[in-house]
Design an enzyme around this catalytic site. Structure first.
Site, PDB file in Angstrom:
ATOM      1  N   GLU A 199       0.983  -1.296  -0.114  1.00  0.00           N
ATOM      2  CA  GLU A 199       0.026   0.156   0.020  1.00  0.00           C
ATOM      3  C   GLU A 199       0.740   1.288   0.087  1.00  0.00           C
ATOM      4  O   GLU A 199       0.474   2.001  -0.859  1.00  0.00           O
ATOM      5  CB  GLU A 199      -1.069  -0.184   1.265  1.00  0.00           C
ATOM      6  N   HIS A 228       1.882   2.212  -3.323  1.00  0.00           N
ATOM      7  CA  HIS A 228       1.218   2.594  -4.115  1.00  0.00           C
ATOM      8  C   HIS A 228       1.282   4.116  -3.823  1.00  0.00           C
ATOM      9  O   HIS A 228       1.102   5.024  -4.806  1.00  0.00           O
ATOM     10  CB  HIS A 228      -0.347   2.243  -3.771  1.00  0.00           C
ATOM     11  N   GLU A 287      -1.055  -2.598  -9.832  1.00  0.00           N
ATOM     12  CA  GLU A 287      -1.135  -3.652  -8.872  1.00  0.00           C
ATOM     13  C   GLU A 287       0.193  -4.387  -9.017  1.00  0.00           C
ATOM     14  O   GLU A 287       1.051  -4.634  -7.847  1.00  0.00           O
ATOM     15  CB  GLU A 287      -2.099  -4.597  -9.106  1.00  0.00           C
TER      16      GLU A 287
END
Length: 310
Positions: A148, A151, A223
């Site tokens: 995360e 990201h 992703e």
């Protein structure tokens, strides 16, 4: 700076540049599609209205995407005293990524999952569900948090929100052809009324699918990038791979369908679906994600990334 850090820095820069170029093209496609739908719905006036919506949506998505996403899931901030180990883990990974520590939130659901949001690393947040903390051990959870924060580091969170917003409006505008059809689907005073009706019917059928495919192209490509960055940040590709396999199984047993429009934000798809729905999944195939992560470990001779590159 060591040779490993130089390779890491150069690779991250190249990855972000490549993602930025792809994103520009994809978002331009979504914007063009929305403008086309607006023109089909209302001619020149519809085109102007669609353009106005594009500006408003991009502005709202940029400034308020994190708060909107968190509020939609009833997320609450995690106080430091409540879970100091979790805050320490996030802080440690963020330091490795070279970004400020994101805010930490928890979602009140036993469905195991996590996501990140925010317009940039300075205004980012990571959110975990109550279920993921119960399901994963701390090594695996660190891999998830590294994904995360990957990201955030790669500046994926804003793009995903903007793409989803525009795609949603395109689908809504196309559906209005059905609900408010009549005069929109045909023009009695036009000799080419049938052609207009067929053209608008094409918008109704094609626009939502095209918008979804463009949105998926944004989400899926990111992703893989976040997996690679996360494996690098936690120094243990197998930890993230193991976590993904557990989370996929957990999502199958306990689907989470609150705010489906945000499903692309989560580390694994929170919605259940069969083989056909898999074609329209916001996430790449889990088997391929795990394979790539296992390959990263093989390429380092079984050592962690940080040890291998030291």
């Amino acid at each position: 700076m060591s040779a490993g850090e130089m390779r890491t820095s150069g690779g991250n820069w190249g990855h972000r540049l490549s993602n930025a170029l792809k994103t520009t093209v994809l978002l331009a496609g979504l914007t063009a599609l929305l403008l086309w739908v607006g023109a089909r719905l209302g001619g020149a006036q519809g085109l102007v209205i669609a353009g106005f919506f594009v500006v408003v949506m991009n502005f709202a998505s940029y400034w308020f995407s994190d708060r909107i996403a968190l509020a939609m899931h009833g997320a609450r901030p995690v106080e430091y005293a409540e879970a100091p180990w979790l805050h320490a883990m996030v802080e440690r990974i963020a330091a490795r990524a070279g970004i400020p520590k994101p805010k930490v939130y928890v979602l009140p659901t036993r469905a195991p999952n996590a996501f990140a949001t925010g317009r940039n690393p300075e205004h980012a947040a990571v959110a975990v569900t109550a279920g993921i903390v119960e399901l994963l051990d701390r090594r695996e959870l660190e891999g998830v948090l590294a994904h995360e924060i990957g990201h955030v580091k790669n500046r994926d969170t804003l793009i995903g929100t903007v793409a989803a917003t525009i795609a949603g409006v395109i689908s809504y505008a196309a559906q209005s052809l059905f609900w408010f059809g009549g005069s929109l689907l045909s023009r009695d005073d036009d000799e080419n009324g049938l052609a207009h009706a067929l053209g608008n019917l094409g918008v109704l059928l094609v626009a939502p699918i095209a918008a979804t495919l463009l949105q998926l192209a944004v989400s899926r490509s990111r992703e893989y990038g976040a997996d690679a960055t996360g494996a690098e940040l936690c120094g243990d590709p197998d930890a993230l791979a193991d976590a993904l396999m557990k989370l996929e199984h957990g999502a199958e047993l306990m689907p989470y369908d609150r705010a489906p429009a945000t499903s692309h934000l989560f580390i694994v798809n929170p919605l259940s679906g069969g083989a056909i729905m898999g074609l329209f999944s916001t996430h790449p195939p889990m088997a391929e994600r795990v394979r790539r992560l296992r390959e990263m470990r093989v390429h380092t001779g079984g050592r962690t990334w940080r040890n291998a590159w030291a």
